[in-house]
Design an enzyme around this catalytic site. Structure first.
Site, short mmCIF file in Angstrom:
data_model
loop_
_atom_site.label_atom_id
_atom_site.label_comp_id
_atom_site.label_asym_id
_atom_site.label_seq_id
_atom_site.Cartn_x
_atom_site.Cartn_y
_atom_site.Cartn_z
N ASN A 48 0.80 -0.90 0.05
CA ASN A 48 0.06 0.15 -0.03
C ASN A 48 1.05 1.18 -0.05
O ASN A 48 2.58 0.95 0.02
CB ASN A 48 -0.79 -0.34 1.18
N LYS A 65 9.37 -16.35 -10.45
CA LYS A 65 8.55 -15.44 -10.49
C LYS A 65 7.68 -15.68 -11.54
O LYS A 65 7.73 -17.08 -12.91
CB LYS A 65 9.02 -13.93 -11.80
N PRO A 87 -3.40 -12.25 10.44
CA PRO A 87 -4.62 -11.46 11.85
C PRO A 87 -4.25 -10.87 12.26
O PRO A 87 -3.48 -9.41 11.24
CB PRO A 87 -3.27 -12.76 12.54
N ILE A 121 -3.66 -7.74 14.25
CA ILE A 121 -2.94 -6.83 15.60
C ILE A 121 -2.90 -6.07 17.00
O ILE A 121 -3.00 -6.91 18.23
CB ILE A 121 -1.32 -6.77 14.95
N PHE A 174 -5.46 3.37 14.24
CA PHE A 174 -5.63 4.19 13.71
C PHE A 174 -6.66 3.95 11.97
O PHE A 174 -6.80 2.83 12.14
CB PHE A 174 -4.31 4.71 12.64
N LYS A 230 -14.57 0.49 14.23
CA LYS A 230 -13.48 -0.18 14.28
C LYS A 230 -13.45 -0.17 15.99
O LYS A 230 -12.98 -0.84 16.73
CB LYS A 230 -12.47 0.75 13.64
#
Length: 395
Positions: free
Chosen positions: A206, A286, A304, A306, A322, A336
């Protein structure tokens, strides 16, 4: 916040590094005044420091340019912090033993502001038992010592003794005046982007730069905490002077490293952008086009959680999450926080937060929501640390 920094330069070859330090401090917006020993002026001209700092340089204990001849007293009253860099073994020994027989040691004796020293010397001088006793005495007297680094020395030898780099000193200096609201706390932070391999050269990741996590690590360190940083891929430099830094690129690696440490920490701040899924059928080699026009099938498995796992420990640390969202930011962040059963969450929009230097955060806790103004990530981190300390004080 800009400060007035008094920089003392003693006589060593590392005096040239002090020029770069002045430039960096000025770039941060600080006012810098320079005081030099006579020996330092043999390495770098006072005129150089005057040009870089924009202020007159004090190079004699009794400066005739001052109306009362007491510039060596007044400078420490005007300064918010006094840093001696480089600090020779001789200068350190004099300050440790209360000797005030030259400009820098007079300034150290007369100061009312925090004092720090960045030693620079030969490796054997650094390790000398007398020098180590002096370092211990300086620390006991409340003087901050920024340890030297290891590497090639001007004398041709290799080892400890290199003055900490100017960028490191510029980063650490604000710790001198930051209120120690997390003194005695152990803080665990995750930062950066995780990477889930599809094959040896491709993967799922990301846009997280790690800048917010690095800023929080610096803010917690400055507030007096012992900080452990578990990081994935980082575009930001790792902060200096942390208790421990651990690289964990994959989500499962990060989970393992966090869970091995979470119970031993008072606070856990989950800033890393962790992949929700990993690739079940990652290729050993690859993946090549086979000419069929059919793309390979990538099978995913859930990683999982965390933060939820740390919050579910029998005696969990104070957990901070966050929520970086592209829509319905506050709605998703509220859900959340409740789902993961954590006391504090920071909500932000990915369009501003991901990869950028600025952030606009809303803090959500049991008392409600506090929208912070858009700011640099260091300022946002300081505000988050302040909120954490307030909630911890409440019990």
């Amino acid at each position: 916040m800009p400060k007035h920094i008094l920089l003392g330069v003693s006589g060593g070859i590392a005096a040239y590094k002090a020029c770069e330090l002045v430039r960096l401090l000025k770039k941060q917006g600080h006012e810098v005044s320079v005081a030099m020993s006579r020996a330092a002026a043999e390495f770098v001209s006072p005129l150089t420091f005057q040009a870089l700092s924009g202020n007159p340089v004090l190079s004699e204990t009794h400066d005739g340019a001052a109306a009362d001849g007491m510039a060596h007293i007044r400078l420490t009253r005007e300064a918010d912090a006094f840093l001696i860099a480089p600090a020779t073994a001789n200068t350190l020994a004099k300050i440790a033993n209360g000797i005030a027989d030259n400009l820098l040691t007079n300034l150290a004796a007369a100061r009312t502001c925090p004092l720090a020293a960045a030693p620079a010397m030969n490796v054997h001088m650094w390790r000398n038992p007398a020098n180590q006793r002096n370092i211990a005495q300086l620390t006991a007297d409340g003087i901050t010592v920024f340890p030297p680094e290891s590497g090639d020395l001007a004398c041709g030898e290799t080892g400890e003794g290199r003055m900490a780099e100017p960028a490191t000193l510029a980063e650490l200096l604000p710790d001198l005046w930051t209120e120690k609201i997390l003194r005695g706390k152990n803080v665990l932070i995750t930062a950066g982007a995780t990477f889930e391999p599809i094959d040896p050269v491709r993967g799922i990741t990301n846009l997280s730069s790690g800048k917010m996590g690095a800023a929080l690590a610096r803010a917690c360190r400055a507030a007096g905490a012992r900080v452990t940083l578990v990081h994935g891929l980082m575009q930001a430099a790792l902060p200096a002077a942390l208790h421990e830094t651990v690289s964990a690129a994959r989500a499962q690696d990060m989970y393992r490293e966090v869970m091995a440490r979470a119970a031993d920490n008072d606070i856990f701040i989950a800033v890393a952008a962790v992949a929700d899924y990993t690739v079940k059928n990652a290729a050993a080699h690859k993946i090549k086009k086979d000419g069929s026009g059919t793309p390979p099938v990538i099978e995913l498995a859930e990683n999982p959680d965390i933060l939820a796992a740390a919050a579910a420990l029998p005696h969990p640390p104070f957990c901070v999450g966050f929520a970086a969202e592209s829509r319905n930011v506050l709605e998703y962040a509220r859900a959340k926080r409740l789902k993961k059963n954590i006391p504090l969450i920071a909500a932000n929009d990915v369009s501003l937060a991901m990869g950028g230097d600025d952030n606009q955060i809303t803090l959500i806790d049991k008392h409600g929501e506090t929208a912070l103004p858009e700011s640099g990530k260091d300022q946002a981190a300081a505000a988050i640390v302040g909120r954490i300390a307030h909630l911890l004080d409440e019990g």
